[in-house]
Structure formats: C-alpha cells, structure tokens
Design a protein around this motif. Sequence first.
Motif, short mmCIF file in Angstrom:
data_model
loop_
_atom_site.label_atom_id
_atom_site.label_comp_id
_atom_site.label_asym_id
_atom_site.label_seq_id
_atom_site.Cartn_x
_atom_site.Cartn_y
_atom_site.Cartn_z
N SER A 64 0.86 -1.19 0.00
CA SER A 64 0.00 0.00 0.00
C SER A 64 0.89 1.23 0.00
CB SER A 64 -0.94 0.02 1.21
OG SER A 64 -0.21 0.08 2.41
N GLN A 65 0.54 2.19 -0.82
CA GLN A 65 1.35 3.40 -0.95
C GLN A 65 0.44 4.61 -1.02
OE1 GLN A 65 4.05 3.34 -4.25
NE2 GLN A 65 5.06 5.25 -3.68
N TYR A 70 -4.97 9.83 -3.24
CA TYR A 70 -5.38 8.44 -3.38
C TYR A 70 -4.37 7.51 -2.73
CZ TYR A 70 -1.96 8.15 -7.21
OH TYR A 70 -0.80 8.16 -7.95
N GLN A 72 -2.62 3.67 -3.37
CA GLN A 72 -2.41 2.60 -4.35
C GLN A 72 -2.13 1.30 -3.60
OE1 GLN A 72 -2.18 3.44 -7.92
NE2 GLN A 72 -2.61 1.27 -8.11
N TYR A 73 -2.93 0.28 -3.90
CA TYR A 73 -2.75 -1.03 -3.28
C TYR A 73 -2.35 -2.05 -4.35
CZ TYR A 73 -5.46 0.78 0.71
OH TYR A 73 -5.92 1.51 1.77
N ARG A 74 -1.70 -3.12 -3.90
CA ARG A 74 -1.50 -4.31 -4.72
C ARG A 74 -2.21 -5.43 -3.98
NH1 ARG A 74 0.74 -5.00 -9.73
NH2 ARG A 74 2.38 -6.42 -9.12
N ASP A 84 -3.38 -4.05 -9.38
CA ASP A 84 -3.32 -2.71 -8.80
C ASP A 84 -4.73 -2.22 -8.49
OD1 ASP A 84 -0.54 -2.35 -8.88
OD2 ASP A 84 -0.61 -1.75 -10.99
N THR A 86 -6.69 1.26 -6.99
CA THR A 86 -6.59 2.68 -6.62
C THR A 86 -7.81 3.08 -5.82
OG1 THR A 86 -5.33 3.19 -8.63
CG2 THR A 86 -6.35 5.04 -7.48
N TRP A 88 -9.41 6.42 -4.23
CA TRP A 88 -9.37 7.88 -4.10
C TRP A 88 -9.94 8.27 -2.75
CZ3 TRP A 88 -6.95 10.93 -7.57
CH2 TRP A 88 -6.61 10.34 -8.81
N SER A 123 -6.59 -2.91 -14.01
CA SER A 123 -6.56 -2.44 -12.63
C SER A 123 -7.98 -2.18 -12.17
CB SER A 123 -5.72 -1.16 -12.50
OG SER A 123 -6.32 -0.11 -13.23
N THR A 125 -10.38 0.60 -9.95
CA THR A 125 -10.57 1.84 -9.21
C THR A 125 -11.64 1.56 -8.18
OG1 THR A 125 -9.94 3.23 -11.09
CG2 THR A 125 -11.22 4.27 -9.33
#
Length: 238
Positions: A64-65, A70, A72-74, A84, A86, A88, A123, A125
């Motif tokens: 997680s970043q 937002y 960003q997860y993997r 990926d 995302t 928000w 990905s 969202t």
Amino acid sequence: MWDNEGHKLSQHNAGEKGAGITRASLQILPCTVSQLLSSTKGDSYVVGGREVSQASIVGVIRRSQPFENYIQYRVDDMTGPPVDVTLWVNTEAADPSLLCGKGSPGTYVKVVGTLRGSEGQRSLTAYNIRCLEDLNEITSHMLEVVQAHMLPSERVGGSPGKPVNDKHPSSRLSTIQTEVLHVVSKCCGHEGISLDDIKTKLDYLSLPTIRRSLEFLMKGGNVFTTIDEQHFKSIESG
C-alpha cells in the motif's frame, strides 16, 4: 438495520447505495484476480464471456502506498499476479495514515470497484474496500465467483437483457444466499427462525456473510422479519 460492509476502509458512493445485487448489480461481478487480468476489451470489458464494468475481488494486500489524493494497493488472491487497486480519498476528511493502518500489507480485504485498463494492463478503481471479519469470506467469495460465472444470462453474443429461468428469481441468487434461504424456508413456526439458529445450522459461514445474505433476501422479497429484527421467515413457508 445492519452494516452491510463490515469494517469499512473507505467508501465512495457512486450512486450505488441501496442498489442491492439486482440485475444492475450483477454487473458487480464476483471475480478472481486472474480473471480480471485476462479480461478482453472491445466496446466493454469481457470476463468469462460476460460484459463487466464493476467487479469484486477478495485477497491480501501485498503493498500500500499513500499519495496526496489516493492510495495505491496491490491485492493478491493467489490466482495470478497481484492487481493494482486505486482508492481515491477525500483529502479534507480522510486520514491516509489511518486508512493504511487498516489496509496495511498482510490484511485480507474485499474490494469492489470499476475495471480499468491501459496499454493491456488491468486495474481496479475502488469505491469500497473493507477488511474481512472472517477468513471464511474467502471461501464464500470463491463460491460466488463459481455461481456468477455459471449463470447463463448477459453473455456476450447471447440475448442481452433476457436471462434464462426468468420465472425463478432464486436461480439468480448466489450459492450462499440460496443456502440461507433454504434454512429459513425450512422453518414453519409462527416466529420464524432466529439469526442465532441460522448461524448454528450454517456454522461454516461467518455472521456478517449471513447478515448480508438476509439483507439481500429481504430486499428481494424472499424473506421478512417477524417478531423482531433477529427472527426471519420465508414467503415460501408462509
């Protein structure tokens, strides 16, 4: 009424509130990560012969970043490479450090979101991510994946908008919802069956999973409450 989403990380209400899993939301297709990554793109995304714009997955967060607007997860469900995701966030109301605390690597989550693609990459969202309350939800999700992809309606190249078995609403229930409805239908008492008794009979399902199924069945008119909100009866049992 129950909280259908359990422990929410975040929720973006994109007009979905109260929609239920009806025809519009079997467009929220239960999927595996590998199915999403192998989806094809024409006028719309196609997964297993079905057009899909929104999907749900269950997996473990590998990374997680947080960014300014937002996160960003993997997310990995071990069916293929991680996908990926995302999420928000509202920068005025959300605290990314709290979100990451609940959604840190190693956390199992359910993700509901919109399928996206760019240069062959897929990905999600997300508009909802929540932590799993019970790891049995992993099994429940996989059963729902199998059930959803066996349903004959809405197939690309078929007759859109005309599902098979249209006269039998129960044919559009997930495996879990069908099991819950079966248990409720077998009780013929005036008061119906209690939530505790349903949990006892379906001890392999988590309580949140049973509650979400009951909520859906009540919205569809299959089940109703009796003496209180903890007792249920099926229209089939009178």
